[in-house]
Motif scaffolding. Structure first.
Motif, PDB file in Angstrom:
ATOM      1  N   PRO A  53       0.830  -1.209   0.000  1.00 60.85           N
ATOM      2  CA  PRO A  53       0.000   0.000   0.000  1.00 60.85           C
ATOM      3  C   PRO A  53       0.867   1.263   0.000  1.00 60.85           C
ATOM      4  CG  PRO A  53      -0.729  -1.535   1.692  1.00 60.85           C
ATOM      5  CD  PRO A  53       0.571  -2.050   1.155  1.00 60.85           C
ATOM      6  N   LEU A  54       0.514   2.218  -0.885  1.00 59.14           N
ATOM      7  CA  LEU A  54       1.275   3.463  -0.983  1.00 59.14           C
ATOM      8  C   LEU A  54       0.480   4.669  -0.505  1.00 59.14           C
ATOM      9  CD1 LEU A  54       2.918   3.075  -4.508  1.00 59.14           C
ATOM     10  CD2 LEU A  54       3.969   2.709  -2.283  1.00 59.14           C
ATOM     11  N   VAL A  55      -0.759   4.794  -0.978  1.00 50.10           N
ATOM     12  CA  VAL A  55      -1.568   5.966  -0.634  1.00 50.10           C
ATOM     13  C   VAL A  55      -3.014   5.555  -0.382  1.00 50.10           C
ATOM     14  CG1 VAL A  55      -0.162   7.634  -1.912  1.00 50.10           C
ATOM     15  CG2 VAL A  55      -2.064   6.515  -3.046  1.00 50.10           C
ATOM     16  N   LYS A  56      -3.671   6.377   0.418  1.00 49.68           N
ATOM     17  CA  LYS A  56      -5.102   6.204   0.668  1.00 49.68           C
ATOM     18  C   LYS A  56      -5.803   7.412   0.065  1.00 49.68           C
ATOM     19  CE  LYS A  56      -8.417   5.946   4.458  1.00 49.68           C
ATOM     20  NZ  LYS A  56      -8.563   5.943   5.936  1.00 49.68           N
ATOM     21  N   VAL A  57      -6.813   7.172  -0.756  1.00 48.43           N
ATOM     22  CA  VAL A  57      -7.554   8.251  -1.405  1.00 48.43           C
ATOM     23  C   VAL A  57      -8.894   8.386  -0.689  1.00 48.43           C
ATOM     24  CG1 VAL A  57      -8.540   9.091  -3.558  1.00 48.43           C
ATOM     25  CG2 VAL A  57      -6.424   7.754  -3.597  1.00 48.43           C
ATOM     26  N   THR A  58      -9.144   9.580  -0.134  1.00 47.77           N
ATOM     27  CA  THR A  58     -10.389   9.864   0.574  1.00 47.77           C
ATOM     28  C   THR A  58     -10.947  11.197   0.110  1.00 47.77           C
ATOM     29  OG1 THR A  58      -9.281  11.000   2.388  1.00 47.77           O
ATOM     30  CG2 THR A  58      -9.630   8.652   2.651  1.00 47.77           C
ATOM     31  N   ALA A  59     -12.211  11.428   0.385  1.00 42.85           N
ATOM     32  CA  ALA A  59     -12.854  12.687   0.017  1.00 42.85           C
ATOM     33  C   ALA A  59     -12.383  13.803   0.937  1.00 42.85           C
ATOM     34  CB  ALA A  59     -14.367  12.545   0.117  1.00 42.85           C
ATOM     35  N   LEU A  60     -12.338  15.010   0.391  1.00 48.73           N
ATOM     36  CA  LEU A  60     -12.024  16.196   1.183  1.00 48.73           C
ATOM     37  C   LEU A  60     -13.316  16.859   1.619  1.00 48.73           C
ATOM     38  CD1 LEU A  60      -9.227  17.828  -0.992  1.00 48.73           C
ATOM     39  CD2 LEU A  60      -8.947  16.579   1.134  1.00 48.73           C
ATOM     40  N   ALA A  61     -13.280  17.549   2.763  1.00 43.79           N
ATOM     41  CA  ALA A  61     -14.430  18.347   3.178  1.00 43.79           C
ATOM     42  C   ALA A  61     -14.551  19.514   2.205  1.00 43.79           C
ATOM     43  CB  ALA A  61     -14.226  18.848   4.603  1.00 43.79           C
ATOM     44  N   ALA A  62     -15.728  20.070   2.072  1.00 42.22           N
ATOM     45  CA  ALA A  62     -15.996  21.126   1.100  1.00 42.22           C
ATOM     46  C   ALA A  62     -15.069  22.321   1.258  1.00 42.22           C
ATOM     47  CB  ALA A  62     -17.450  21.577   1.196  1.00 42.22           C
TER      48      ALA A  62
END
Length: 81
Positions: free
Chosen positions: A34-43
């Motif tokens: 695992p290299l990176v975790k992609v998550t949503a940003l707050a507005a």
């Protein structure tokens, strides 16, 4: 949480980003690592902090709350009604 290798993530990036924006984060790995975790940003770019109501239902406030300790407080300040 799903994990995708770099090639697979490149191929399906638009769909994966859309899913992450809708609350389904994912991990991109290289050679199984695992290299990176992609998550949503707050507005606004800051995490959403909820302060009011976070202890709702955790305790009860007595009906006479505003009367508790009244005599002691009045004695300390030299006030009597």
């Amino acid at each position: 949480m799903k994990t995708f290798n770099i090639h697979e993530a490149k191929t399906h990036l638009s769909r994966l980003v859309e899913e992450a924006a809708n609350g389904e984060p994912f991990i991109i790995a290289k050679a199984g690592k695992p290299l990176v975790k992609v998550t949503a940003l707050a507005a606004d770019g800051k995490p959403k902090v909820q302060r009011l109501g976070f202890l709702e239902g955790q305790f009860l406030v007595p009906d006479d709350f505003d009367e508790l300790g009244r005599d002691e407080i009045e004695d300390m300040f030299g006030v009597r009604e």
